[in-house]
Design a protein around this motif. Structure first.
Motif, PDB file in Angstrom:
ATOM      1  N   GLY A 272      11.621   1.244  -3.166  1.00 33.64           N
ATOM      2  CA  GLY A 272      11.723  -0.128  -3.653  1.00 33.64           C
ATOM      3  C   GLY A 272      12.114  -0.111  -5.118  1.00 33.64           C
ATOM      4  N   ARG A 273      12.611  -1.232  -5.588  1.00 34.46           N
ATOM      5  CA  ARG A 273      13.046  -1.353  -6.974  1.00 34.46           C
ATOM      6  C   ARG A 273      12.460  -2.603  -7.592  1.00 34.46           C
ATOM      7  NH1 ARG A 273      16.279   1.169  -3.933  1.00 34.46           N
ATOM      8  NH2 ARG A 273      17.822   2.660  -4.623  1.00 34.46           N
ATOM      9  N   ARG A 274      12.162  -2.518  -8.856  1.00 32.28           N
ATOM     10  CA  ARG A 274      11.734  -3.698  -9.600  1.00 32.28           C
ATOM     11  C   ARG A 274      12.980  -4.392 -10.126  1.00 32.28           C
ATOM     12  NH1 ARG A 274       6.951  -5.837  -8.817  1.00 32.28           N
ATOM     13  NH2 ARG A 274       5.426  -4.224  -8.522  1.00 32.28           N
ATOM     14  N   VAL A 275      13.069  -5.673  -9.850  1.00 32.19           N
ATOM     15  CA  VAL A 275      14.123  -6.524 -10.394  1.00 32.19           C
ATOM     16  C   VAL A 275      13.374  -7.595 -11.180  1.00 32.19           C
ATOM     17  CG1 VAL A 275      16.071  -8.041  -9.893  1.00 32.19           C
ATOM     18  CG2 VAL A 275      15.639  -6.043  -8.436  1.00 32.19           C
ATOM     19  N   GLY A 276      13.312  -7.415 -12.483  1.00 34.37           N
ATOM     20  CA  GLY A 276      12.447  -8.272 -13.281  1.00 34.37           C
ATOM     21  C   GLY A 276      11.010  -8.003 -12.869  1.00 34.37           C
ATOM     22  N   LYS A 277      10.296  -9.027 -12.488  1.00 33.24           N
ATOM     23  CA  LYS A 277       8.910  -8.881 -12.031  1.00 33.24           C
ATOM     24  C   LYS A 277       8.815  -8.707 -10.526  1.00 33.24           C
ATOM     25  CE  LYS A 277       6.925 -11.658 -15.719  1.00 33.24           C
ATOM     26  NZ  LYS A 277       6.108 -12.831 -16.036  1.00 33.24           N
ATOM     27  N   ARG A 278       9.926  -8.769  -9.845  1.00 31.89           N
ATOM     28  CA  ARG A 278       9.930  -8.768  -8.380  1.00 31.89           C
ATOM     29  C   ARG A 278      10.237  -7.391  -7.796  1.00 31.89           C
ATOM     30  NH1 ARG A 278       7.444 -13.201  -8.852  1.00 31.89           N
ATOM     31  NH2 ARG A 278       8.638 -15.048  -9.313  1.00 31.89           N
ATOM     32  N   LEU A 279       9.638  -7.108  -6.651  1.00 29.35           N
ATOM     33  CA  LEU A 279       9.894  -5.881  -5.913  1.00 29.35           C
ATOM     34  C   LEU A 279      10.938  -6.178  -4.849  1.00 29.35           C
ATOM     35  CD1 LEU A 279       9.129  -2.948  -5.259  1.00 29.35           C
ATOM     36  CD2 LEU A 279       7.291  -3.850  -3.821  1.00 29.35           C
ATOM     37  N   ARG A 280      11.981  -5.364  -4.815  1.00 30.11           N
ATOM     38  CA  ARG A 280      13.061  -5.571  -3.847  1.00 30.11           C
ATOM     39  C   ARG A 280      13.451  -4.241  -3.208  1.00 30.11           C
ATOM     40  NH1 ARG A 280      11.443 -10.003  -4.255  1.00 30.11           N
ATOM     41  NH2 ARG A 280      12.546 -11.822  -5.026  1.00 30.11           N
ATOM     42  N   TYR A 281      14.014  -4.352  -2.000  1.00 28.65           N
ATOM     43  CA  TYR A 281      14.409  -3.182  -1.214  1.00 28.65           C
ATOM     44  C   TYR A 281      15.847  -3.334  -0.739  1.00 28.65           C
ATOM     45  CZ  TYR A 281       9.410  -2.203  -0.898  1.00 28.65           C
ATOM     46  OH  TYR A 281       8.112  -1.934  -1.191  1.00 28.65           O
TER      47      TYR A 281
ATOM     48  N   TRP B 206       0.838  -1.199   0.000  1.00 28.74           N
ATOM     49  CA  TRP B 206       0.000   0.000   0.000  1.00 28.74           C
ATOM     50  C   TRP B 206       0.871   1.246   0.000  1.00 28.74           C
ATOM     51  CZ3 TRP B 206      -0.712   4.252   3.122  1.00 28.74           C
ATOM     52  CH2 TRP B 206      -1.815   5.050   2.804  1.00 28.74           C
ATOM     53  N   TRP B 207       1.906   1.269   0.870  1.00 28.76           N
ATOM     54  CA  TRP B 207       2.830   2.406   0.902  1.00 28.76           C
ATOM     55  C   TRP B 207       3.430   2.645  -0.476  1.00 28.76           C
ATOM     56  CZ3 TRP B 207       5.819   0.552   5.824  1.00 28.76           C
ATOM     57  CH2 TRP B 207       5.136   0.949   6.971  1.00 28.76           C
ATOM     58  N   ARG B 208       3.836   1.572  -1.133  1.00 32.31           N
ATOM     59  CA  ARG B 208       4.451   1.702  -2.465  1.00 32.31           C
ATOM     60  C   ARG B 208       3.460   2.311  -3.446  1.00 32.31           C
ATOM     61  NH1 ARG B 208       8.752   1.039  -5.713  1.00 32.31           N
ATOM     62  NH2 ARG B 208       8.362   0.080  -7.721  1.00 32.31           N
ATOM     63  N   GLY B 209       2.237   1.814  -3.462  1.00 31.51           N
ATOM     64  CA  GLY B 209       1.223   2.333  -4.371  1.00 31.51           C
ATOM     65  C   GLY B 209       0.856   3.781  -4.091  1.00 31.51           C
TER      66      GLY B 209
END
Length: 72
Positions: free
Chosen positions: A45-54, A35-38
């Motif tokens: 956070g960063r997208r790595v491919g389809k994944r969200l990473r921090y 929710w925070w990200r949206g």
């Protein structure tokens, strides 16, 4: 060893964290992290491919940037 200590998870410092690991570190539900990200809030956070990473350092910096005032 207490039950609390037995449940602790060692979060890796040498790799990016998942949203689940960020939620665990901050003691919030995973949905709160998403929710925070949206909403454009929360740690970067960063997208790595389809994944969200921090990056752990970004999460800690974000926590340090929060106001020490208690929310009401």
């Amino acid at each position: 060893m207490s039950q609390e200590a037995a449940r602790e998870v060692a979060l890796p410092e040498d790799r990016l964290w998942t949203a689940e690991e960020v939620a665990y570190y901050l003691s919030v539900p995973v949905q709160t992290v998403y929710w925070w990200r949206g909403a454009g809030r929360g740690p970067a956070g960063r997208r790595v491919g389809k994944r969200l990473r921090y990056r752990p350092s970004d999460v800690r910096s974000w926590v340090e940037s929060l106001s020490p005032d208690v929310a009401s």
